[in-house]
Write a protein that holds these residues in place. Structure first.
Motif, PDB file in Angstrom:
ATOM      1  N   LEU A   1       0.828  -1.205   0.000  1.00 49.51           N
ATOM      2  CA  LEU A   1       0.000   0.000   0.000  1.00 49.51           C
ATOM      3  C   LEU A   1       0.859   1.249   0.000  1.00 49.51           C
ATOM      4  CD1 LEU A   1      -2.775   1.358   0.246  1.00 49.51           C
ATOM      5  CD2 LEU A   1      -2.559   1.154   2.734  1.00 49.51           C
ATOM      6  N   GLY A   2       1.888   1.287   0.857  1.00 50.69           N
ATOM      7  CA  GLY A   2       2.747   2.459   0.928  1.00 50.69           C
ATOM      8  C   GLY A   2       3.506   2.705  -0.361  1.00 50.69           C
ATOM      9  N   ALA A   3       4.144   1.666  -0.887  1.00 51.90           N
ATOM     10  CA  ALA A   3       4.922   1.821  -2.115  1.00 51.90           C
ATOM     11  C   ALA A   3       4.027   2.160  -3.303  1.00 51.90           C
ATOM     12  CB  ALA A   3       5.703   0.539  -2.395  1.00 51.90           C
ATOM     13  N   ASN A   4       2.877   1.510  -3.391  1.00 49.85           N
ATOM     14  CA  ASN A   4       1.945   1.783  -4.487  1.00 49.85           C
ATOM     15  C   ASN A   4       1.461   3.230  -4.439  1.00 49.85           C
ATOM     16  OD1 ASN A   4      -0.010   0.488  -6.635  1.00 49.85           O
ATOM     17  ND2 ASN A   4      -1.288   1.726  -5.310  1.00 49.85           N
ATOM     18  N   ASP A   5       1.101   3.695  -3.245  1.00 57.73           N
ATOM     19  CA  ASP A   5       0.658   5.081  -3.105  1.00 57.73           C
ATOM     20  C   ASP A   5       1.774   6.057  -3.480  1.00 57.73           C
ATOM     21  OD1 ASP A   5      -1.851   4.412  -2.368  1.00 57.73           O
ATOM     22  OD2 ASP A   5      -1.729   5.135  -0.309  1.00 57.73           O
ATOM     23  N   GLY A   6       3.009   5.708  -3.075  1.00 56.93           N
ATOM     24  CA  GLY A   6       4.128   6.586  -3.400  1.00 56.93           C
ATOM     25  C   GLY A   6       4.337   6.724  -4.888  1.00 56.93           C
ATOM     26  N   ILE A   7       4.296   5.602  -5.598  1.00 56.00           N
ATOM     27  CA  ILE A   7       4.496   5.642  -7.055  1.00 56.00           C
ATOM     28  C   ILE A   7       3.347   6.364  -7.748  1.00 56.00           C
ATOM     29  CG2 ILE A   7       4.686   4.249  -9.143  1.00 56.00           C
ATOM     30  CD1 ILE A   7       5.990   2.053  -7.427  1.00 56.00           C
ATOM     31  N   VAL A   8       2.122   5.964  -7.418  1.00 59.33           N
ATOM     32  CA  VAL A   8       0.954   6.502  -8.130  1.00 59.33           C
ATOM     33  C   VAL A   8       0.763   7.989  -7.855  1.00 59.33           C
ATOM     34  CG1 VAL A   8      -1.557   6.383  -8.340  1.00 59.33           C
ATOM     35  CG2 VAL A   8      -0.213   4.280  -8.221  1.00 59.33           C
ATOM     36  N   SER A   9       0.791   8.382  -6.584  1.00 65.01           N
ATOM     37  CA  SER A   9       0.514   9.787  -6.255  1.00 65.01           C
ATOM     38  C   SER A   9       1.612  10.710  -6.769  1.00 65.01           C
ATOM     39  CB  SER A   9       0.338   9.954  -4.748  1.00 65.01           C
ATOM     40  OG  SER A   9       1.511   9.604  -4.056  1.00 65.01           O
ATOM     41  N   THR A  10       2.863  10.301  -6.636  1.00 65.38           N
ATOM     42  CA  THR A  10       3.957  11.175  -7.077  1.00 65.38           C
ATOM     43  C   THR A  10       4.031  11.254  -8.598  1.00 65.38           C
ATOM     44  OG1 THR A  10       5.202  10.569  -5.090  1.00 65.38           O
ATOM     45  CG2 THR A  10       6.422  11.635  -6.862  1.00 65.38           C
ATOM     46  N   SER A  11       3.908  10.124  -9.275  1.00 69.10           N
ATOM     47  CA  SER A  11       3.930  10.164 -10.739  1.00 69.10           C
ATOM     48  C   SER A  11       2.733  10.937 -11.281  1.00 69.10           C
ATOM     49  CB  SER A  11       3.950   8.744 -11.307  1.00 69.10           C
ATOM     50  OG  SER A  11       2.799   8.017 -10.916  1.00 69.10           O
ATOM     51  N   SER A  12       1.576  10.771 -10.673  1.00 68.91           N
ATOM     52  CA  SER A  12       0.397  11.508 -11.120  1.00 68.91           C
ATOM     53  C   SER A  12       0.579  13.007 -10.904  1.00 68.91           C
ATOM     54  CB  SER A  12      -0.842  11.024 -10.358  1.00 68.91           C
ATOM     55  OG  SER A  12      -1.103   9.669 -10.620  1.00 68.91           O
ATOM     56  N   LEU A  13       1.151  13.373  -9.756  1.00 75.84           N
ATOM     57  CA  LEU A  13       1.403  14.786  -9.486  1.00 75.84           C
ATOM     58  C   LEU A  13       2.382  15.367 -10.491  1.00 75.84           C
ATOM     59  CD1 LEU A  13       1.056  17.245  -7.623  1.00 75.84           C
ATOM     60  CD2 LEU A  13       2.910  16.328  -6.204  1.00 75.84           C
ATOM     61  N   ILE A  14       3.450  14.635 -10.772  1.00 79.21           N
ATOM     62  CA  ILE A  14       4.449  15.103 -11.740  1.00 79.21           C
ATOM     63  C   ILE A  14       3.823  15.286 -13.123  1.00 79.21           C
ATOM     64  CG2 ILE A  14       6.515  14.396 -13.029  1.00 79.21           C
ATOM     65  CD1 ILE A  14       7.506  13.106 -10.415  1.00 79.21           C
ATOM     66  N   LEU A  15       3.031  14.307 -13.543  1.00 73.00           N
ATOM     67  CA  LEU A  15       2.407  14.385 -14.861  1.00 73.00           C
ATOM     68  C   LEU A  15       1.371  15.511 -14.928  1.00 73.00           C
ATOM     69  CD1 LEU A  15       1.963  10.592 -15.668  1.00 73.00           C
ATOM     70  CD2 LEU A  15       3.683  12.171 -16.577  1.00 73.00           C
ATOM     71  N   GLY A  16       0.638  15.691 -13.838  1.00 72.14           N
ATOM     72  CA  GLY A  16      -0.353  16.767 -13.818  1.00 72.14           C
ATOM     73  C   GLY A  16       0.283  18.134 -13.910  1.00 72.14           C
ATOM     74  N   VAL A  17       1.385  18.341 -13.168  1.00 69.88           N
ATOM     75  CA  VAL A  17       2.085  19.626 -13.208  1.00 69.88           C
ATOM     76  C   VAL A  17       2.769  19.808 -14.561  1.00 69.88           C
ATOM     77  CG1 VAL A  17       3.933  20.987 -12.160  1.00 69.88           C
ATOM     78  CG2 VAL A  17       2.405  19.655 -10.711  1.00 69.88           C
ATOM     79  N   ALA A  18       3.341  18.720 -15.095  1.00 72.85           N
ATOM     80  CA  ALA A  18       4.009  18.801 -16.400  1.00 72.85           C
ATOM     81  C   ALA A  18       3.012  19.127 -17.509  1.00 72.85           C
ATOM     82  CB  ALA A  18       4.714  17.487 -16.703  1.00 72.85           C
ATOM     83  N   ALA A  19       1.794  18.612 -17.391  1.00 73.47           N
ATOM     84  CA  ALA A  19       0.779  18.870 -18.420  1.00 73.47           C
ATOM     85  C   ALA A  19       0.356  20.330 -18.447  1.00 73.47           C
ATOM     86  CB  ALA A  19      -0.441  17.987 -18.174  1.00 73.47           C
ATOM     87  N   ALA A  20       0.608  21.030 -17.353  1.00 68.87           N
ATOM     88  CA  ALA A  20       0.270  22.454 -17.304  1.00 68.87           C
ATOM     89  C   ALA A  20       1.395  23.318 -17.874  1.00 68.87           C
ATOM     90  CB  ALA A  20      -0.021  22.864 -15.861  1.00 68.87           C
ATOM     91  N   SER A  21       2.356  22.679 -18.576  1.00 68.96           N
ATOM     92  CA  SER A  21       3.478  23.373 -19.221  1.00 68.96           C
ATOM     93  C   SER A  21       4.326  24.141 -18.211  1.00 68.96           C
ATOM     94  CB  SER A  21       2.955  24.333 -20.313  1.00 68.96           C
ATOM     95  OG  SER A  21       2.219  23.618 -21.273  1.00 68.96           O
ATOM     96  N   THR A  22       4.641  23.483 -17.106  1.00 70.41           N
ATOM     97  CA  THR A  22       5.452  24.095 -16.057  1.00 70.41           C
ATOM     98  C   THR A  22       6.919  23.757 -16.270  1.00 70.41           C
ATOM     99  OG1 THR A  22       3.590  23.728 -14.579  1.00 70.41           O
ATOM    100  CG2 THR A  22       5.661  24.330 -13.552  1.00 70.41           C
ATOM    101  N   ALA A  23       7.814  24.615 -15.799  1.00 70.39           N
ATOM    102  CA  ALA A  23       9.242  24.379 -15.917  1.00 70.39           C
ATOM    103  C   ALA A  23       9.645  23.135 -15.132  1.00 70.39           C
ATOM    104  CB  ALA A  23      10.007  25.597 -15.395  1.00 70.39           C
ATOM    105  N   GLN A  24      10.732  22.489 -15.558  1.00 74.09           N
ATOM    106  CA  GLN A  24      11.152  21.238 -14.928  1.00 74.09           C
ATOM    107  C   GLN A  24      11.507  21.443 -13.458  1.00 74.09           C
ATOM    108  OE1 GLN A  24      14.027  19.055 -17.162  1.00 74.09           O
ATOM    109  NE2 GLN A  24      13.923  17.243 -15.876  1.00 74.09           N
ATOM    110  N   SER A  25      12.074  22.595 -13.110  1.00 75.26           N
ATOM    111  CA  SER A  25      12.412  22.866 -11.710  1.00 75.26           C
ATOM    112  C   SER A  25      11.150  22.924 -10.853  1.00 75.26           C
ATOM    113  CB  SER A  25      13.181  24.182 -11.597  1.00 75.26           C
ATOM    114  OG  SER A  25      12.414  25.263 -12.116  1.00 75.26           O
ATOM    115  N   ASP A  26      10.084  23.490 -11.398  1.00 72.76           N
ATOM    116  CA  ASP A  26       8.821  23.543 -10.665  1.00 72.76           C
ATOM    117  C   ASP A  26       8.202  22.155 -10.527  1.00 72.76           C
ATOM    118  OD1 ASP A  26       9.024  26.290 -10.402  1.00 72.76           O
ATOM    119  OD2 ASP A  26       7.924  26.674 -12.259  1.00 72.76           O
ATOM    120  N   ILE A  27       8.379  21.334 -11.562  1.00 72.29           N
ATOM    121  CA  ILE A  27       7.877  19.955 -11.511  1.00 72.29           C
ATOM    122  C   ILE A  27       8.588  19.184 -10.410  1.00 72.29           C
ATOM    123  CG2 ILE A  27       7.722  17.777 -12.773  1.00 72.29           C
ATOM    124  CD1 ILE A  27       7.496  19.440 -15.356  1.00 72.29           C
ATOM    125  N   MET A  28       9.905  19.346 -10.320  1.00 72.90           N
ATOM    126  CA  MET A  28      10.677  18.666  -9.287  1.00 72.90           C
ATOM    127  C   MET A  28      10.275  19.154  -7.900  1.00 72.90           C
ATOM    128  SD  MET A  28      12.554  16.394 -10.638  1.00 72.90           S
ATOM    129  CE  MET A  28      13.494  16.025  -9.164  1.00 72.90           C
TER     130      MET A  28
END
Length: 229
Positions: free
Chosen positions: A20-47
């Protein structure tokens, strides 16, 4: 030669928490990164968003597990206190109650009474905790252990897509994070299934499906808000 069987049900508690912990870590963080990246944000802001999501998620997992397991521990202690009082005031009736439990499980009445008497002579509260309430040493609630393990496994899972986002060039960040995150989820599902003795392909497909759904929805939301902004 003694015949022994290797069962896996004793692993269910820690395996559930780790997956549960590892799955949540992968899914939530990757989803957050992709969501911010889709908004055309700079890579530093994505990180920055990814690191913030990792810290917030790990603390949320730890706090949630601690509160949840603490509530379970409080209930267990209350039940044990009730049983301790009942044993002090109605020992014989409690012995009959324990014998009745063994009778319902298939023992002959006389044998059930003998078993109940011997077990209660050795550890009356332990016998009732185990066979009447269902509390065992291996399954007993441990809030701090649950909190630390959940935070650790979430952090480990969240680091994987975060490292991919840090390593990937800006033009390929979105597809690479999505691809590697799905691979990480498939590997996690397969490992968990292997440890638990379940079908590996089915487990891998299950976590990949829900992970891809979460990433797709978050990416779509980021794209919509990026266009609006």
């Amino acid at each position: 030669m003694i015949h022994t069987e290797h069962h896996r049900s004793h692993r269910s508690g820690w395996l559930r928490a780790a997956v549960l912990g590892a799955n949540d870590g992968i899914v939530s963080t990757s989803s957050l990164i992709l969501g911010v990246a889709a908004a055309s944000t700079a890579q530093s802001d994505i990180m920055l968003a990814g690191v913030a999501g990792l810290v917030a998620g790990a603390m949320s997992m730890a706090a949630g597990e601690y509160v949840s397991v603490s509530s379970q521990a409080d209930t267990e202690h209350a039940d044990l206190n009730i049983e301790r009082k009942a044993l002090a005031e109605h020992y014989e009736l409690e012995q009959e109650e324990l014998a009745d439990i063994y009778i319902t499980r298939g023992l002959e009445p006389e044998l059930a009474r003998q078993v109940a008497e011997q077990l209660m002579t050795n550890d009356a509260l332990g016998a009732h905790a185990r066979d009447e309430i269902g509390i065992t040493d291996t399954g007993q609630a441990r809030p701090l252990q649950a909190a630390l393990s959940s935070a650790a496994t979430f952090t480990a899972g969240a680091l994987l897509p975060l490292l991919v986002a840090w390593w990937a060039p800006s033009s390929l960040l979105t597809p690479l994070v999505a691809l590697f995150s799905l691979l990480f989820l498939a590997l996690l599902g397969a490992i968990a299934a292997r440890v638990g003795g379940a079908p590996m392909l089915k487990a891998a497909a299950r976590v990949m499906f829900w992970g891809s759904l979460a990433m797709a929805l978050t990416s779509a939301i980021g794209r919509v808000f990026g266009v609006v902004a």
